[in-house]
Scaffold this active site. Sequence first.
Site, PDB file in Angstrom:
ATOM      1  CB  CYS A  28      -0.923  -0.007   1.209  1.00  0.00           C
ATOM      2  SG  CYS A  28      -0.020   0.169   2.766  1.00  0.00           S
ATOM      3  CB  ALA A  54       3.869  -0.395   2.420  1.00  0.00           C
TER       4      ALA A  54
END
Length: 550
Positions: free
Chosen positions: A68, A71
């Site tokens: 994501c 991240a």
Amino acid sequence: MVDEKDKIGSMDSLVTELQEFRKEIMTKYPKKVGKKRAKSIVVSNPDNPPEIQANVRTVPGIITQRGCTYAGCKGVVLGPTRDIINITHGPIGCGFYSWLTRRNQTLPVDENDSNFITYCFSTDIQDSNIVFGGEEKLKQAIREAYELFHPHTIAIFSTCPVGLIGDDVHRVARHMMEEIGGGINIFGFSCEGYRGVSQSAGHHIANNGLFKNLIGRNDEIRGSLEYRVNLLGEYNIGGDAFELERIFEKCGINLVATFSGNSTIQKFENAHTADLNMVMCHRSINYVAEMMETAFGIPWIKVQPIGASSTAKMLRKIAQYFGEKKLVDRVEEVIAEEMVEVGEACKEARKHTTGKLAMLFVGGSRAHHYQDLFEELGMTTIAAGYEFGHRDDYEGRRVIPNIQIDADSRNIEEITVTKDATRYNPRKTEEELKELEANGMEFNEYHGLMKQMERGALVIDDLSHYEMDKLIERYHPDVFCAGIKEKFCVQKMGVPLKQLHNYDSGGPYAGFKGAINFYRDIEMIVSASIWKELKAPWESEVHIEATFVY
Ligand code: CFM
């Protein structure tokens, strides 16, 4: 499955087979999905790379390799810097799952040097915070972190739920900067997981934040060595940065800052005092290189210190850029010295690796970079792709003007950068740059993954688990390179998986010593006979098969 001895040699038959494979896959998906996926699966042609669909939303229901936006921002770009306290504003899982799993290492210089990497800071928001707002809890977390550790810098990272309820992390950052005072630097990132289609959006958001809040804040010229360079897009996974630092020092090159392997706040703040930016991972950091060129006049080149010959090439490029005989000679000396052991290790490994097949499905740059190491081992990369690369990472930067900007990309802030009023200083004149280019140096350029791949190899963006299963069933590669989400599915199919995100427990793989480590690890992996013995229960036991009748 391809017969062992026929695996290599007949590229033409591989081309036909790969094309068949592509068709076979497409017919299994629902029509609309198949049509969409077809645009992301292409057959490589290095002379004229075909257009590939990339950086678009994953079809819901497909098991993707992607991560994501949070991240990409918190984990990837800011994560490796040891003296910033990175607070995850969100539920505890987001912080927990980004806690050291990437194996980005760091080495504090002495006991006064802060290292917060081993901690996991999170606001651990609960249902009541979702209902009544989480800003007060965030303020409290910042107070607590400050009282315990007295850091110079605190960064706040938004996760999906705080974005949905509308907590303003930037306002909290300003408020807490005033409350704590004493010159502390606090800033936030709107890097909610859903902000983009993958972690790539998080890289861009992190790059903007680095530029706005850290780069160029300290003009002190540090280090005694000449030839001042930055290395962008290196994250010290498995100790890669340590090996590269060793090589630069041995050559007498001053590595001012790495973004962000083994880095500190001060290195970012000083980065604008370097004279050359080298971009290693183009996907995650090209924005910083571009911004620093505009603001400070620092040219950038693409480098690739994965693989021994590519590492040598990088050193020669640096020497050519600075154009001093002293450096040119030293670099050649170092290369000659390092290559002795590299050559021996490679020769040894090649006895077992030559002719083997590899597949690489990793991130946004390694699926390209590691092909150099496989080439050195005499192995063929038969299929490769990125999780979240953009078209330029596949086809080269020349396609950037033609990339369609969609709503998901517009969601990410574009900051306007102008020449810094006092610090802009072009490191080379137009004529000097032209002359370097005439002698083979390329500035602001990246040719992408497909230029390097064999004609006819498959290139797949955002590979799904279904496609991965089919690839393995059909080609049975000798090693499959990907990450933890794929590792055990692949190994259950009797094919060893080498993690190229965190290197399993291995590394470093960068530079000269890294290449040697890689040769040995791959030799071991492809020589192990255990994989042939593996049988999944359904291969040897009676089982019932059924189909849906709707
Ligand atoms: Fe760049 Fe990376 Fe990569 Fe990346 Fe990553 Fe990584 Fe990667 Mo995992 S920054 S794009 S977001 S080289 S964490 S160190 S290995 S997916 S190929």
